[in-house]
Design a protein around this motif. Structure first.
Motif, mmCIF file in Angstrom:
data_model
loop_
_atom_site.group_PDB
_atom_site.id
_atom_site.type_symbol
_atom_site.label_atom_id
_atom_site.label_comp_id
_atom_site.label_asym_id
_atom_site.label_seq_id
_atom_site.Cartn_x
_atom_site.Cartn_y
_atom_site.Cartn_z
ATOM 1 N N THR A 116 0.800 -1.219 0.000
ATOM 2 C CA THR A 116 0.000 0.000 0.000
ATOM 3 C C THR A 116 0.835 1.274 0.000
ATOM 4 O OG1 THR A 116 -0.224 -0.337 2.384
ATOM 5 C CG2 THR A 116 -2.087 -0.934 1.013
ATOM 6 N N GLN A 117 1.957 1.276 0.715
ATOM 7 C CA GLN A 117 2.758 2.501 0.772
ATOM 8 C C GLN A 117 3.258 2.884 -0.616
ATOM 9 O OE1 GLN A 117 5.606 2.601 3.923
ATOM 10 N NE2 GLN A 117 6.729 4.331 3.069
ATOM 11 N N GLU A 118 3.830 1.928 -1.340
ATOM 12 C CA GLU A 118 4.318 2.199 -2.684
ATOM 13 C C GLU A 118 3.166 2.496 -3.638
ATOM 14 O OE1 GLU A 118 5.238 -0.229 -0.771
ATOM 15 O OE2 GLU A 118 7.383 0.142 -0.412
ATOM 16 N N VAL A 144 0.244 3.857 -2.958
ATOM 17 C CA VAL A 144 -0.243 5.216 -2.721
ATOM 18 C C VAL A 144 0.691 6.243 -3.348
ATOM 19 C CG1 VAL A 144 -0.610 6.960 -0.934
ATOM 20 C CG2 VAL A 144 -1.565 4.668 -0.642
ATOM 21 N N GLU A 145 1.995 6.052 -3.193
ATOM 22 C CA GLU A 145 2.957 7.016 -3.720
ATOM 23 C C GLU A 145 2.901 7.075 -5.240
ATOM 24 O OE1 GLU A 145 5.407 10.042 -3.831
ATOM 25 O OE2 GLU A 145 4.539 9.185 -1.997
ATOM 26 N N ILE A 146 2.793 5.918 -5.888
ATOM 27 C CA ILE A 146 2.719 5.884 -7.353
ATOM 28 C C ILE A 146 1.473 6.620 -7.842
ATOM 29 C CG2 ILE A 146 2.382 4.362 -9.340
ATOM 30 C CD1 ILE A 146 4.106 2.285 -7.869
ATOM 31 N N ARG A 148 -0.209 8.924 -6.256
ATOM 32 C CA ARG A 148 -0.067 10.356 -5.981
ATOM 33 C C ARG A 148 0.732 11.033 -7.089
ATOM 34 N NH1 ARG A 148 -1.730 12.604 -1.460
ATOM 35 N NH2 ARG A 148 -2.124 11.377 0.421
ATOM 36 N N GLN A 149 1.815 10.409 -7.485
ATOM 37 C CA GLN A 149 2.630 10.978 -8.553
ATOM 38 C C GLN A 149 1.830 11.077 -9.843
ATOM 39 O OE1 GLN A 149 6.134 8.524 -8.824
ATOM 40 N NE2 GLN A 149 6.808 9.005 -6.733
ATOM 41 N N ASP A 190 -5.533 2.436 3.435
ATOM 42 C CA ASP A 190 -4.411 3.369 3.435
ATOM 43 C C ASP A 190 -3.106 2.621 3.678
ATOM 44 O OD1 ASP A 190 -2.994 5.750 3.379
ATOM 45 O OD2 ASP A 190 -4.365 6.785 4.738
ATOM 46 N N ARG A 191 -2.024 3.361 3.795
ATOM 47 C CA ARG A 191 -0.694 2.783 3.977
ATOM 48 C C ARG A 191 -0.653 1.820 5.164
ATOM 49 N NH1 ARG A 191 0.436 8.258 2.808
ATOM 50 N NH2 ARG A 191 1.803 8.586 1.016
ATOM 51 N N ILE A 229 -7.316 9.593 -3.894
ATOM 52 C CA ILE A 229 -6.188 10.350 -4.449
ATOM 53 C C ILE A 229 -6.684 11.035 -5.716
ATOM 54 C CG2 ILE A 229 -3.861 10.230 -5.412
ATOM 55 C CD1 ILE A 229 -3.421 7.710 -3.721
ATOM 56 N N THR A 259 -2.840 15.984 9.287
ATOM 57 C CA THR A 259 -2.939 16.065 7.825
ATOM 58 C C THR A 259 -3.581 17.390 7.435
ATOM 59 O OG1 THR A 259 -3.189 13.671 7.706
ATOM 60 C CG2 THR A 259 -3.827 14.934 5.756
#
Length: 726
Positions: free
Chosen positions: A178-180, A182-184, A186-187, A202-203, A288, A668
């Motif tokens: 999930t962490q990766e 979410v980041e992908i 977001r980008q 979520d993460r 997102i 946040t």
């Protein structure tokens, strides 16, 4: 077509007229060819159910194409099948089209490259990159797609093979990307307008499946939302409204599931069983999105797709007519949605009458009816209240004696309970009962997997109606819009009857899902917070305070500065700028016009996500009862209940993480924060460091309870202001 006068966007108008096309690609995987990848129970059902719900919601869109790839469909969810379909859609879409891609299954993180891979049916864990669908590949295909409006819904962090009772899936980090992920996403969202991603968690979290729902909890509420429960007052189902609905319903369901586990664990501990069930970890759906306006997904359809099993109830009053019987029936009918029958056994009634009534309640044919394919699954529930005297026959058989010497044998009742296919809420109210009432609770249990709540009580003659009165009191306080679970009912009965002469016994079991006495209606219906733009905001103040600075900060989305401004304004309203915090008397006398102005601005400019009234509604959804009997004896049940409610509230709004309060700087500061996250109560003394009797208390239950008392006082003042409309 949209009703006359309904707001709409250009993209929606294009879909309604047929100028644009809606492309729906849904993928769900239950069974994996690689035995090393845990199989799932409901991903295929998620896919089919979501497809049916989307079809119903978008019935007014003439140009649409639905492609489903899952275990039970014509097209299997194989890598090449899905990849080819994505490429075909990307090749023919137009700029005004809308594309929605949904995936339910496992997502994995390839260990060496750290690439996120969506696992299809033929994915091999030893060769993830080449046999799975990489998330970056999916996004690149969408990048080459002309459609300017793209939605990606991922339910891709499943916990694996699990049961209701807290079993966790494979702990391997491969199963939690999930962490990766979410980041992908977001980008991706930052680079392209018109991109909207919705994730099941979520993460660091997992997605949960529940047999009672017949789906993963995230997709279950997606389906219900699209079936109309996320629609606003005009019948519009909008993407953000759907997200808000799914977010809160998911959190509420997990919370109720854990509440039930706590009561089950209490029973296990009382029996000396140390195999305590782990609670479900938090699952908070995540959105997102960047640069996308209102996305209307469809219109509220008719309710043909919701198969509602009946909720049947029977009150057997076999002693002396309960004075509050009519009130119980009314409450169970109105708040519990039960079809209630009432039996007194007086007059010319005979034993067979009550037995037939019990059988009719327990064994209704409609309970065994299965929902039609892809309909929303509802759980059948029965409520059986038996009031009589327990005696033993000459043959040493325990029986329940009702009016006119009508008798119900325990063995007969146990057999009927075991034949029933519905969840059971069974209450034995036995004034003057002998000690063997505990044996009835033991004998009537139908197993640890079945959904069953057994509550039994005995009382002396002078307290013969004490239990029924306590029951009605709990029912009355559990306001209709809050709901009431069997676990909460047991907990509240323990508290209410603790200092009485009533002896209380109970049993709670169920691996299929939550037992609800009063079903919880949709607390967070997508109300239309997006009011038509007004040239002038109402900045009313009875104290002559200027709220234009707060309005400008909120309008600009400068949440951190707006929060600080709110703290200063609240202190100014209360006249406590020197003390730098509010106390109970100052909260009691807050100027209504000013408090309502602050709340109105927060609600408006956060599109219904933030504000005191949003936090107030979240507070109302939390049960305020103490679950720690030892701590209750030390501090008092009210203090413990307040501290526990405070922690539950803070978890829901995102002020706590992993059993600790989040520092102010780490909150946040974006509209993507959890519902009710802002404004923070910076005008109270910090809960994690409050002075009590001259001593600084760190993370203590007393300090937390005192802080929550301030919070509830703020909410009660807000409610008073809303009522009087000052």
């Amino acid at each position: 077509m949209c009703p006359v006068g309904v707001r709409t966007s250009n993209s929606t108008r294009n879909l309604e007229t047929g100028a644009a096309k809606l492309w729906l690609l849904l993928v769900g995987v239950n069974q994996y060819q690689d035995e090393g990848i845990p199989c799932l129970s409901y991903s295929a059902q998620d896919c089919q159910g979501l497809g049916a719900a989307l079809s119903a919601a978008t019935e007014g869109f003439p140009q649409k194409e639905l492609r489903i790839y899952c275990d039970d469909s014509e097209h299997l969810p194989l890598v090449e099948n899905v990849r080819k379909s994505l490429q075909e859609i990307a090749a023919v879409t137009k700029a005004i089209d809308t594309v929605l891609v949904y995936f339910s299954g496992h997502g994995m993180l390839e260990p060496s490259s750290k690439k996120v891979v969506l696992c299809l049916q033929d994915t091999q864990q030893e060769d993830l990159v080449n046999t799975g669908l990489q998330l970056q590949e999916l996004l690149q295909i969408l990048e080459n797609c002309a459609a300017q409006q793209q939605l990606v819904w991922l339910d891709a962090c499943h916990s694996g093979d699990l049961t209701f009772l807290g079993a966790k899936g494979d702990k391997n980090a491969l199963l939690n990307p999930t962490q990766e992920l979410v980041e992908i996403l977001r980008q991706r969202a930052a680079k392209r307008k018109g991109f909207y991603a919705l994730l099941s968690c979520d993460r660091g979290q997992q997605s949960w499946e529940f047999p009672q729902l017949g789906h993963g909890v995230f997709t279950y509420y997606l389906i219900r939302g699209l079936r109309g429960e996320a629609a606003d007052s005009q019948g519009i189902i909008e993407a953000d409204g759907l997200y808000r609905y799914v977010y809160h319903q998911t959190l509420a369901y997990i919370d109720k599931a854990n509440q039930q586990l706590r009561v089950i664990n209490q029973l296990k501990k009382g029996r000396g069983d140390n195999q305590i069930h782990s609670e479900y970890t938090l699952q908070t759906p995540k959105r997102i999105v960047e640069g996308m306006g209102e996305v209307i997904l469809g219109l509220k359809p008719n309710q043909k797709g919701i198969a509602r099993h009946p909720r049947k109830g029977l009150i057997v009053d076999g002693v002396a007519q309960i004075k509050i019987a009519s009130a119980l029936i009314k409450t169970l009918t109105n708040s519990g949605n039960f079809e209630i029958n009432y039996w007194t056994g007086r007059g010319n009634s005979i034993t067979s009458d009550v037995r037939k009534a019990i059988q009719k309640c327990l064994l209704s044919e409609s309970f065994s009816e299965s929902p039609k394919e892809y309909e929303i699954k509802e759980t059948a529930t029965i409520f059986l209240y038996l009031r009589g005297q327990i005696q033993e026959t000459a043959k040493a058989e325990s029986v329940l004696v009702l009016a006119d010497n009508t008798v119900i044998n325990r063995s007969w009742l146990r057999k009927q309970l075991r034949l029933s296919k519905a969840q059971q809420i069974i209450i034995l109210d036995c004034p003057l009962a002998e000690s063997n009432i505990r044996d009835w609770v033991e004998e009537l249990q139908i197993g640890t997997d079945a959904g069953q709540c057994l509550i039994a009580c005995s009382a002396p003659p002078n307290a013969s109606e004490k239990f029924a009165s306590a029951l009605l009191d709990i029912f009355s306080k559990s306001r209709e819009h809050l709901g009431l679970t069997a676990a909460s009912l047991i907990t509240q009965l323990q508290i209410n009857l603790a200092s009485t002469e009533v002896n209380l016994y109970f049993w709670l079991s169920g691996s299929q899902g939550i037992i609800e006495v009063f079903p919880e209606p949709n607390l967070f219906v997508n109300e239309n917070f997006d009011h038509p733009t007004e040239d002038i905001d109402d900045l009313s103040s009875s104290l002559g305070i200027d709220y234009s600075q707060l309005r400008d900060l909120l309008q600009a989305g400068r949440w951190l500065e707006a929060d600080a401004e709110t703290t200063n304004l609240m202190l100014k309203i209360a006249g406590r700028e020197q003390q730098r915090h509010l106390d109970l008397p100052s909260l009691e006398n807050l100027a209504c016009a000013d408090v309502l102005t602050i709340d109105r601005l927060w609600v408006k400019y956060s599109h219904g996500r933030f504000g005191f009234s949003i936090q107030q509604r979240i507070c109302q959804s939390i049960s305020g009862t103490a679950s720690d009997p030892v701590l209750s004896l030390m501090l008092g049940s009210n203090k413990v209940a307040a501290a526990e409610t405070c922690i539950d509230f803070a978890n829901l709004v995102g002020w706590r993480l992993k059993d600790a309060w989040i520092s102010y700087d780490n909150l946040t500061w974006s509209e993507d924060a959890p519902m009710g996250h802002l404004p923070f109560f910076g005008f109270f003394e910090s809960v994690w460091r409050v002075k009590v009797l001259g001593v600084w208390e760190w993370h203590s239950a007393i300090a937390t309870a005192n802080w929550w008392q301030l919070s509830t006082k703020l909410f009660s003042r807000l409610e008073a202001c809303q009522t009087t409309k000052i």
